[in-house]
Design a protein around this motif. Sequence first.
Motif, PDB file in Angstrom:
ATOM      1  N   ASP A   1       0.836  -1.202   0.000  1.00  0.00           N
ATOM      2  CA  ASP A   1       0.000   0.000   0.000  1.00  0.00           C
ATOM      3  C   ASP A   1       0.871   1.253   0.000  1.00  0.00           C
ATOM      4  O   ASP A   1       1.845   1.368   0.760  1.00  0.00           O
ATOM      5  CB  ASP A   1      -0.918   0.008   1.230  1.00  0.00           C
ATOM      6  N   GLY A   2       0.500   2.224  -0.858  1.00  0.00           N
ATOM      7  CA  GLY A   2       1.283   3.443  -1.000  1.00  0.00           C
ATOM      8  C   GLY A   2       1.370   4.271   0.258  1.00  0.00           C
ATOM      9  O   GLY A   2       2.311   5.063   0.423  1.00  0.00           O
ATOM     10  N   GLN A   3       0.420   4.113   1.148  1.00  0.00           N
ATOM     11  CA  GLN A   3       0.428   4.903   2.374  1.00  0.00           C
ATOM     12  C   GLN A   3       1.636   4.572   3.244  1.00  0.00           C
ATOM     13  O   GLN A   3       2.100   5.408   4.019  1.00  0.00           O
ATOM     14  CB  GLN A   3      -0.869   4.657   3.153  1.00  0.00           C
ATOM     15  N   LEU A   4       2.163   3.359   3.125  1.00  0.00           N
ATOM     16  CA  LEU A   4       3.294   2.948   3.952  1.00  0.00           C
ATOM     17  C   LEU A   4       4.577   3.670   3.574  1.00  0.00           C
ATOM     18  O   LEU A   4       5.479   3.822   4.401  1.00  0.00           O
ATOM     19  CB  LEU A   4       3.498   1.437   3.843  1.00  0.00           C
ATOM     20  N   THR A   5       4.675   4.119   2.334  1.00  0.00           N
ATOM     21  CA  THR A   5       5.870   4.836   1.892  1.00  0.00           C
ATOM     22  C   THR A   5       5.588   6.297   1.575  1.00  0.00           C
ATOM     23  O   THR A   5       6.509   7.061   1.279  1.00  0.00           O
ATOM     24  CB  THR A   5       6.470   4.157   0.635  1.00  0.00           C
ATOM     25  N   GLY A   6       4.331   6.694   1.621  1.00  0.00           N
ATOM     26  CA  GLY A   6       3.961   8.073   1.350  1.00  0.00           C
ATOM     27  C   GLY A   6       4.237   8.973   2.543  1.00  0.00           C
ATOM     28  O   GLY A   6       4.569   8.521   3.643  1.00  0.00           O
ATOM     29  N   THR A   7       4.091  10.272   2.317  1.00  0.00           N
ATOM     30  CA  THR A   7       4.316  11.258   3.371  1.00  0.00           C
ATOM     31  C   THR A   7       2.986  11.667   3.987  1.00  0.00           C
ATOM     32  O   THR A   7       2.087  12.122   3.284  1.00  0.00           O
ATOM     33  CB  THR A   7       5.021  12.511   2.807  1.00  0.00           C
ATOM     34  N   ILE A   8       2.857  11.492   5.282  1.00  0.00           N
ATOM     35  CA  ILE A   8       1.651  11.920   5.993  1.00  0.00           C
ATOM     36  C   ILE A   8       1.772  13.412   6.273  1.00  0.00           C
ATOM     37  O   ILE A   8       2.764  13.873   6.852  1.00  0.00           O
ATOM     38  CB  ILE A   8       1.467  11.146   7.308  1.00  0.00           C
ATOM     39  N   GLU A   9       0.769  14.188   5.844  1.00  0.00           N
ATOM     40  CA  GLU A   9       0.753  15.622   6.102  1.00  0.00           C
ATOM     41  C   GLU A   9      -0.306  15.932   7.145  1.00  0.00           C
ATOM     42  O   GLU A   9      -1.271  15.184   7.314  1.00  0.00           O
ATOM     43  CB  GLU A   9       0.485  16.391   4.819  1.00  0.00           C
ATOM     44  N   PHE A  10      -0.142  17.067   7.817  1.00  0.00           N
ATOM     45  CA  PHE A  10      -1.008  17.406   8.927  1.00  0.00           C
ATOM     46  C   PHE A  10      -1.557  18.816   8.763  1.00  0.00           C
ATOM     47  O   PHE A  10      -0.832  19.742   8.387  1.00  0.00           O
ATOM     48  CB  PHE A  10      -0.249  17.298  10.259  1.00  0.00           C
TER      49      PHE A  10
END
Length: 451
Positions: free
Chosen positions: A362-371
Amino acid sequence: MKKLVIYGAVAMLAVSFASCNKEESVVAPDNRPGEQVLTIGVSNQGSLLRGTARPLLSETPGQSIDKVVVAIVKETENTLVYAQTYDDWQADSRVMTTASGREAEIVFNADQKLDEGNYTAYAIGYTTGAGAGSADFYDIATQTTDWTENNATGGSTTVTLPVTATAASLDTHKGEEVFAGSVDFTVGKDGFSANLNLHRQVAGTYGYFTNIPATVDGKEAKSLRLVASDLKKDLVFDNFNSEFTTTGTGAKYVVNGKTSADSKDAKFAETTGENDAYTVYTITLTDWFAEGDSNKDGLLNADDTWDSPATLDGTYDKGSVFAGEFIHPFQAVDGKSTLQLQLLDESDNVLKYWNVKLPSADGQLTGTIEFAEGISDNSTDETVDTYSLVRNHLYAVGMRAGGDDDGDDDGEGGDPDPNPDDDEPSDLSKGQDLIIRVVDEWEAIHRMELE
């Protein structure tokens, strides 16, 4: 935020509620030289079918937006120069000529034209209703009153962001569907043209199950419950625009839920002592199987006496159960599984449980979480067990793609789904973990199935 500098004869602002947030140029009509026209368009793409109380019922596109509030701010003076509220969007708009949805047109007369310069346009779309809409849930009208009141009186108040909307209550629903967007644009000598895409500000989750264990170690199952490591009561309207492509390249994962709910009301299965989880939804099995395991085969399924509850619109596969919720995005909690499905007895003891996991690809595992503004990054790593729930993503167990397949939405229950091939309830008689699969219906749907 992307700056659009487009010189044209007409000013048009297209607002689309789209699942894939692609910016496309708006072509100004050649037959209206010298005019400034603001076109507000609300597409039916990328939203979920829902009933009167607006629970999340399926993946079927289609939404009902009652109210759209638009504001334009001039960047140089940082002042509000125009605002418009559509109190009855369905009545005040027209069918789109180039897409599925509705649009409305604002014509700027000679004394209303925007001066040359740089501007930002904001918009929020939501649903009204007697205690049932996102306006009631978040009190959005109060949050945006200054936009329209100051514009009407010639005031110069700026549009202040972020707006932080607090849920009225998390008892009945955990969130409501609401959209927001902004865009920068430049007005040149001949006008401007720009796109404003409104993005869904909440996440969603649903569960669709069959072959549910009727007993475990001689104890009768009474309900299914989804619990989460966090539950937010505030929603921050900020950092609206997130780009997404069908391949996932350049996707942004945004957390904009703020302030955890006041008290935890559940436990993860492995927990002893105090509560450490929040209930997302609970499915009472007798609401679907009035006589329980009527054929005594140990499973609740299509072979038992079954009917869907009168409180849920539409039809469901015979022998299935369903629940769904809009939920405020939250960051992963270190050391905790994010989601866990539990089978409970009459005393809410956990008889069996399934951890809900992201697939390793899943791309979320390597993507950048923004806040969003005011939300702190606690630097928790995204893993298959411990992951964030992010804005404009749907996390689904099973698939209810067709929604109300036979058109029956009278809220009085329904016959078995006439198109069973369209739906895929998850089989709870198999496996121990639920795995999320990703498809692109919202910005991304994380669909969960049994291994």
